[in-house]
Design a protein around this motif. Structure first.
Motif, short mmCIF file in Angstrom:
data_model
loop_
_atom_site.label_atom_id
_atom_site.label_comp_id
_atom_site.label_asym_id
_atom_site.label_seq_id
_atom_site.Cartn_x
_atom_site.Cartn_y
_atom_site.Cartn_z
N GLU A 53 0.85 -1.20 0.00
CA GLU A 53 0.00 0.00 0.00
C GLU A 53 0.88 1.24 0.00
OE1 GLU A 53 -3.44 0.24 0.07
OE2 GLU A 53 -3.34 -1.90 -0.39
N PRO A 54 0.48 2.30 -0.70
CA PRO A 54 1.25 3.54 -0.65
C PRO A 54 1.15 4.13 0.75
CG PRO A 54 -0.72 3.82 -1.99
CD PRO A 54 -0.64 2.37 -1.59
N THR A 55 2.23 4.68 1.20
CA THR A 55 2.24 5.29 2.54
C THR A 55 1.83 6.75 2.43
OG1 THR A 55 4.57 5.84 2.33
CG2 THR A 55 4.05 3.76 3.40
N ALA A 56 1.17 7.20 3.45
CA ALA A 56 0.76 8.60 3.49
C ALA A 56 2.00 9.47 3.68
CB ALA A 56 -0.21 8.83 4.64
N ALA A 57 1.96 10.63 3.07
CA ALA A 57 3.07 11.57 3.23
C ALA A 57 3.20 11.94 4.70
CB ALA A 57 2.83 12.82 2.39
N ALA A 58 4.41 12.11 5.15
CA ALA A 58 4.63 12.50 6.54
C ALA A 58 3.96 13.85 6.78
CB ALA A 58 6.12 12.59 6.82
N SER A 59 3.47 14.03 7.98
CA SER A 59 2.82 15.29 8.32
C SER A 59 3.18 15.65 9.75
CB SER A 59 1.31 15.20 8.15
OG SER A 59 0.78 14.25 9.04
N VAL A 60 2.90 16.89 10.09
CA VAL A 60 3.17 17.38 11.44
C VAL A 60 1.90 18.05 11.94
CG1 VAL A 60 4.14 19.59 10.64
CG2 VAL A 60 4.80 18.70 12.86
N GLN A 61 1.62 17.87 13.24
CA GLN A 61 0.43 18.47 13.84
C GLN A 61 0.76 19.88 14.32
OE1 GLN A 61 -2.62 16.27 16.17
NE2 GLN A 61 -1.73 17.43 17.87
N ILE A 62 -0.05 20.83 13.89
CA ILE A 62 0.09 22.22 14.28
C ILE A 62 -1.26 22.67 14.86
CG2 ILE A 62 0.58 24.59 13.52
CD1 ILE A 62 2.97 22.75 13.11
N VAL A 63 -1.25 23.23 16.06
CA VAL A 63 -2.48 23.73 16.66
C VAL A 63 -2.69 25.16 16.20
CG1 VAL A 63 -3.61 24.30 18.84
CG2 VAL A 63 -2.30 22.18 18.64
N CYS A 64 -3.91 25.45 15.77
CA CYS A 64 -4.26 26.78 15.30
C CYS A 64 -4.21 27.77 16.47
CB CYS A 64 -5.66 26.77 14.70
SG CYS A 64 -6.24 28.41 14.19
N PRO A 65 -3.50 28.88 16.33
CA PRO A 65 -3.43 29.86 17.41
C PRO A 65 -4.73 30.64 17.60
CG PRO A 65 -2.26 30.67 15.49
CD PRO A 65 -2.68 29.27 15.18
N HIS A 66 -5.65 30.52 16.67
CA HIS A 66 -6.91 31.27 16.73
C HIS A 66 -8.02 30.47 17.39
CE1 HIS A 66 -4.90 34.13 14.14
NE2 HIS A 66 -4.56 33.11 13.37
N CYS A 67 -8.23 29.23 16.94
CA CYS A 67 -9.35 28.43 17.46
C CYS A 67 -8.90 27.20 18.25
CB CYS A 67 -10.27 28.01 16.32
SG CYS A 67 -9.59 26.75 15.23
N LEU A 68 -7.58 26.94 18.29
CA LEU A 68 -6.96 25.83 19.01
C LEU A 68 -7.31 24.46 18.44
CD1 LEU A 68 -7.23 27.15 22.67
CD2 LEU A 68 -5.31 27.34 21.10
N ALA A 69 -7.75 24.41 17.19
CA ALA A 69 -7.99 23.13 16.54
C ALA A 69 -6.66 22.54 16.08
CB ALA A 69 -8.91 23.32 15.32
N ALA A 70 -6.52 21.22 16.23
CA ALA A 70 -5.32 20.54 15.76
C ALA A 70 -5.43 20.32 14.25
CB ALA A 70 -5.16 19.20 16.47
N ASN A 71 -4.34 20.61 13.54
CA ASN A 71 -4.30 20.49 12.08
C ASN A 71 -3.10 19.65 11.69
OD1 ASN A 71 -6.23 22.75 10.78
ND2 ASN A 71 -5.41 23.48 12.71
N ARG A 72 -3.29 18.75 10.73
CA ARG A 72 -2.19 17.98 10.17
C ARG A 72 -1.69 18.70 8.92
NH1 ARG A 72 0.80 14.68 12.69
NH2 ARG A 72 -0.33 13.79 14.41
N VAL A 73 -0.42 19.08 8.92
CA VAL A 73 0.16 19.79 7.79
C VAL A 73 1.12 18.82 7.09
CG1 VAL A 73 1.55 21.76 7.06
CG2 VAL A 73 -0.05 22.00 8.98
N PRO A 74 0.82 18.45 5.83
CA PRO A 74 1.69 17.52 5.11
C PRO A 74 3.10 18.10 4.93
CG PRO A 74 -0.41 17.78 3.98
CD PRO A 74 -0.35 18.83 5.05
N ALA A 75 4.08 17.25 5.07
CA ALA A 75 5.48 17.67 4.97
C ALA A 75 5.82 18.14 3.56
CB ALA A 75 6.41 16.54 5.39
#
Length: 152
Positions: free
Chosen positions: A3-25
């Protein structure tokens, strides 16, 4: 067939609403927007945190977080503020820079044993790695952050 692997990503919390976001590398993080509130995740400025927002942003953000513990009445803190602002503009999105007003948030200052200000602390995955007290000019500040975050 594998299976193809998902691109690496990093979790960044939004400074405005505090939602966690996955940002692809493989995408430029400096252009990333929050999936919940659509605000930019990075705007080149330090983020002001409170006792209510500190753990969520610092604990769930997967890039190093540099915290400036300061107070409005502190002369050295006010002297270093422009350098800290410039450092945020230069270092984001590899490092998140935040400010905690110890006068308005005494619980955080007590929790981290802040006895003198300004005090800078580097966190990785919510854990404090190192700290440094005293104001620094921009070149020294950038060198210190670079060295302090090298292994985060």
């Amino acid at each position: 067939m594998t299976e193809p692997t998902a691109a690496a990503s990093v979790q960044i919390v939004c400074p405005h609403c505090l939602a966690a976001n996955r940002v692809p590398a493989d995408r430029p993080a400096e252009k990333a927007r929050c999936g919940a509130c659509k605000a930019a995740l990075f705007d080149g400025h330090p983020v002001a945190l409170t006792e209510a927002t500190f753990d969520r942003l610092v604990g769930r953000t997967e890039i190093p977080v540099v915290v400036d513990f300061w107070a409005p009445w502190c002369g050295p803190c006010r002297m270093m503020a422009p350098a800290f602002e410039q450092a945020a503009a230069q270092l984001q999105p590899q490092v998140r820079l935040v400010k905690v007003d110890t006068e308005a948030n005494p619980g955080l200052a007590a929790r981290y044993g802040i006895r003198s200000i300004p005090t800078l602390a580097v966190f990785s995955h919510g854990q404090e790695l190192t700290r440094q007290s005293g104001a620094m000019p921009l070149p020294q500040l950038l060198r210190w952050i670079d060295a302090a975050t090298a292994y985060a």
